[in-house]
Design a protein around this motif. Structure first.
Motif, PDB file in Angstrom:
ATOM      1  N   ALA A 167       0.818  -1.217   0.000  1.00  0.00           N
ATOM      2  CA  ALA A 167       0.000   0.000   0.000  1.00  0.00           C
ATOM      3  C   ALA A 167       0.849   1.264   0.000  1.00  0.00           C
ATOM      4  CB  ALA A 167      -0.932   0.004   1.205  1.00  0.00           C
ATOM      5  N   ALA A 168       2.163   1.152   0.281  1.00  0.00           N
ATOM      6  CA  ALA A 168       3.021   2.327   0.317  1.00  0.00           C
ATOM      7  C   ALA A 168       3.893   2.426  -0.935  1.00  0.00           C
ATOM      8  CB  ALA A 168       3.907   2.279   1.558  1.00  0.00           C
ATOM      9  N   THR A 169       3.606   1.634  -1.959  1.00  0.00           N
ATOM     10  CA  THR A 169       4.395   1.643  -3.192  1.00  0.00           C
ATOM     11  C   THR A 169       3.579   2.234  -4.333  1.00  0.00           C
ATOM     12  OG1 THR A 169       3.663  -0.546  -3.868  1.00  0.00           O
ATOM     13  CG2 THR A 169       5.612  -0.431  -2.425  1.00  0.00           C
ATOM     14  N   HIS A 173      -6.592  -4.247   1.776  1.00  0.00           N
ATOM     15  CA  HIS A 173      -7.187  -3.314   0.815  1.00  0.00           C
ATOM     16  C   HIS A 173      -7.947  -4.062  -0.279  1.00  0.00           C
ATOM     17  CE1 HIS A 173      -6.012   0.717   2.004  1.00  0.00           C
ATOM     18  NE2 HIS A 173      -4.842   0.226   2.377  1.00  0.00           N
ATOM     19  N   SER A 174      -7.385  -5.137  -0.791  1.00  0.00           N
ATOM     20  CA  SER A 174      -8.076  -5.882  -1.848  1.00  0.00           C
ATOM     21  C   SER A 174      -9.366  -6.489  -1.307  1.00  0.00           C
ATOM     22  CB  SER A 174      -7.170  -6.948  -2.442  1.00  0.00           C
ATOM     23  OG  SER A 174      -6.796  -7.891  -1.461  1.00  0.00           O
ATOM     24  N   GLY A 204      -1.452   4.812   4.644  1.00  0.00           N
ATOM     25  CA  GLY A 204      -0.569   3.645   4.569  1.00  0.00           C
ATOM     26  C   GLY A 204      -0.941   2.529   5.533  1.00  0.00           C
ATOM     27  N   VAL A 205      -2.236   2.445   5.873  1.00  0.00           N
ATOM     28  CA  VAL A 205      -2.706   1.396   6.776  1.00  0.00           C
ATOM     29  C   VAL A 205      -3.870   0.663   6.120  1.00  0.00           C
ATOM     30  CG1 VAL A 205      -1.996   2.654   8.850  1.00  0.00           C
ATOM     31  CG2 VAL A 205      -4.324   2.917   7.985  1.00  0.00           C
ATOM     32  N   ALA A 206      -4.284  -0.432   6.749  1.00  0.00           N
ATOM     33  CA  ALA A 206      -5.472  -1.154   6.291  1.00  0.00           C
ATOM     34  C   ALA A 206      -6.710  -0.305   6.586  1.00  0.00           C
ATOM     35  CB  ALA A 206      -5.568  -2.496   7.002  1.00  0.00           C
ATOM     36  N   PRO A 207      -7.761  -0.439   5.765  1.00  0.00           N
ATOM     37  CA  PRO A 207      -8.961   0.377   5.984  1.00  0.00           C
ATOM     38  C   PRO A 207      -9.575   0.214   7.374  1.00  0.00           C
ATOM     39  CG  PRO A 207      -9.047  -0.632   3.831  1.00  0.00           C
ATOM     40  CD  PRO A 207      -7.860  -1.218   4.530  1.00  0.00           C
TER      41      PRO A 207
END
Length: 191
Positions: free
Chosen positions: A4-6, A60-61, A157-160
């Protein structure tokens, strides 16, 4: 480095943007087609994130796929309730008015808010109209709130699910503002 940070986070943002635009499908039906590519993005990203061992990317997915499923569920229940109402209602004049409202919405001559207002004018359907209005509010706000929350989570940059309460409240307020703005625009266009 978490997925998620890329640069792959742009694909997550694209998926969330499609979900956010699709949340306006009840107002402009063509926008509902924008959610179709979401599984095509989320599923490969899920496998890639699992392969990389990225827990945030997997979250995220899954969030995107669950928002996609929620959108479909809310929309299909709303459409089904109108279909069932049409089949079960027997009053001739009220049924004709209900059919006229449905036809106007389906042909694009009336928006969602105008259709609900027209349903409210049918005295026999006022109880149903209240229920349909609550369900419509859920269908308009909940997927949009989840999409905005996902976007904020990618940015942070974290999970929802790991977003703090202020971020979640911000997502809810943003979805209320967006849908409220569309409602205000539609009401301003009324003759």
């Amino acid at each position: 480095m978490p997925l998620a940070a890329t640069a792959v986070s742009l694909l997550f943002l694209a998926g969330y943007t499609l979900l956010a635009c699709g949340a306006f499908a009840l107002v402009k039906p063509g926008l509902g087609l924008l959610i179709v590519p979401v599984p095509l993005l989320a599923i490969p990203l899920h496998f890639f994130a699992r392969h990389m061992g990225d827990v945030v990317g997997v979250a995220h997915s899954r969030w995107q796929m669950r928002t996609f499923g929620l959108f479909l569920l809310l929309f299909l229940v709303l459409v089904s309730s109108f279909f069932i109402l049409g089949l079960s209602f027997t009053d001739g004049q009220a049924l004709d008015r209900l059919e006229a409202v449905g036809n106007a919405y389906n042909m694009g001559k009336a928006d969602l808010y105008t259709s609900l207002a027209a349903l409210w004018e049918i005295k026999e359907l006022q109880g149903f109209t209240i229920g349909a209005s609550v369900w419509t509010a859920l269908a308009l706000l909940w997927p949009l709130k989840r999409a905005i929350q996902g976007m904020l989570a990618v940015i942070v940059g974290v999970a929802p699910k790991a977003l703090s309460a202020p971020w979640c409240w911000l997502a809810l307020l943003a979805s209320l503002a967006a849908q409220g703005g569309v409602l205000a625009l539609l009401l301003a266009r009324q003759p």
